[in-house]
Write an enzyme that holds these catalytic residues in place. Structure first.
Site, mmCIF file in Angstrom:
data_model
loop_
_atom_site.group_PDB
_atom_site.id
_atom_site.type_symbol
_atom_site.label_atom_id
_atom_site.label_comp_id
_atom_site.label_asym_id
_atom_site.label_seq_id
_atom_site.Cartn_x
_atom_site.Cartn_y
_atom_site.Cartn_z
ATOM 1 N N HIS A 1 -10.266 -0.897 4.407
ATOM 2 C CA HIS A 1 -9.080 -0.692 3.556
ATOM 3 C C HIS A 1 -9.638 -0.430 2.150
ATOM 4 C CE1 HIS A 1 -5.149 -0.906 1.974
ATOM 5 N NE2 HIS A 1 -4.728 -2.057 2.445
ATOM 6 N N THR B 1 0.824 -1.210 0.000
ATOM 7 C CA THR B 1 0.000 0.000 0.000
ATOM 8 C C THR B 1 0.861 1.265 0.000
ATOM 9 O OG1 THR B 1 -1.579 -1.290 1.293
ATOM 10 C CG2 THR B 1 -1.995 1.072 1.123
ATOM 11 N N ARG C 1 -2.245 5.140 7.300
ATOM 12 C CA ARG C 1 -2.551 3.807 7.851
ATOM 13 C C ARG C 1 -2.363 3.876 9.354
ATOM 14 N NH1 ARG C 1 -0.482 -1.995 5.731
ATOM 15 N NH2 ARG C 1 -2.156 -1.480 4.275
#
Ligand code: CP
Length: 312
Positions: free
Chosen positions: A137, A59, A108
């Site tokens: 997510h 990510t 995050r």
């Protein structure tokens, strides 16, 4: 193209039209990564900060590559090497970053709702959720959906089975919401301790025998056990989990012949997925990663309010 979202926090915020806009935009961005010069000026002059309080390979890198391909200035802050280790709060950290005038913060965090908390408190910056605790997510679900649409043509009536530690999986929750919005049937499977019946309220079919869930599936998505989020041990042993809930070629045969095998990563080979399936002809795992860059380019582009041509 109408897209009226200042922040990207979860899949609940999106209508079917929003999801289609994001996937169509990602389709048009995918080609840029295949050019010799992989860069367009679409976000020139914008600043994107990656603020990661938890580990990430795919990510974080993917958002960084996406920002660079759009000509944005991108920088990465890992909590482990920031003043967070000296006791600074999330809000103070974010306010200090905001004082440097970024346009977008990609975040995050281990706590569910942390990106929502910042979105409510910070003015003049877009917050993109790159995974919050066990909650959501969204960019992962969107890249999974892009891969499914690319391979199978759409979502209406598709049978998508998600197997593993559903209770602790933000990937499962975001996919469930997004896929249901687009008309797919979503089946969740795993041990009772990892697949609570509450998910039925979100429209999923819950199974505790994975063979029943895989039967006739178009897509089989495997998830790892999220030990870092479990307060106590939820399975008798890893070996038993692999035997009853791991995907191997015999179990995969119950799905449709060309069913897709997906995994968001990181994979634990020999636990939730055998190597022969992970590397087999039906796997699209690295295509998910490739599409991740295109989806994140689309999200950065759309949330920044850019409405000019992609190539400038
Ligand atoms: N799929 C995913 O979120 O992977 P990372 O933890 O490596 O970012």
């Amino acid at each position: 193209m109408a897209f009226n979202h200042d922040h990207i926090l979860d899949m609940k915020q999106f209508s079917a039209e929003d999801i289609t806009t994001i996937l169509d935009t990602a389709d048009s961005f995918k080609e840029i990564s295949q050019r010799e010069i992989k860069k367009v000026p679409a976000l020139r002059g914008k600043t994107v900060v990656n603020l990661f309080f938890e580990a990430s390979t795919r990510t974080r890198t993917s958002f960084e590559v996406a920002a660079k391909r759009l000509s944005a200035d991108g920088l990465n802050i890992a909590a482990s090497t920031s003043a967070v280790v000296k006791g600074e709060t999330l809000e103070d950290t974010a306010q200090n970053i905001l004082a440097m005038k970024p346009n977008i913060i990609v975040m995050r965090h281990g706590h569910s709702g942390a990106p929502h908390y910042l979105a409510e408190r910070l003015e003049g910056v877009s917050i993109l959720n790159a995974g919050d605790g066990c909650h959501e997510h969204p960019s992962q679900a969107l890249l999974d959906m892009m891969t499914i649409r690319e391979k199978l043509g759409g979502f209406e009536g598709l049978k998508v089975t998600i197997i593993g530690d559903i209770a602790h999986s933000r990937v499962a929750r975001s996919n469930l919401i997004g896929l249901k919005t687009m008309g797919a049937e979503v089946r969740l499977a795993g041990p009772g301790t990892m697949v609570p019946r509450e998910f039925e309220q979100l429209g999923a079919k819950v199974h505790h025998k994975i063979e029943d869930a895989i039967d006739g599936s178009d897509v089989v998505m495997m998830l790892r056990i999220q030990r870092e989020r479990q307060g106590k041990t939820l399975i008798p042993s890893t070996r038993e989990f692999a035997r009853y809930y791991g995907l191997n070629p015999v179990k995969l045969k119950l799905a449709k012949p060309n069913a897709l095998v997906m995994h968001p990563g990181p994979m634990n080979r020999g636990v939730e997925i055998s190597s022969s399936v992970a590397d087999g002809e039906q796997n699209v795992i690295l295509e998910q990663v490739e599409n991740g860059v295109a989806v994140r380019m689309a999200l950065l582009y759309l949330v920044s309010g850019a409405d000019g041509s992609i190539d400038g």
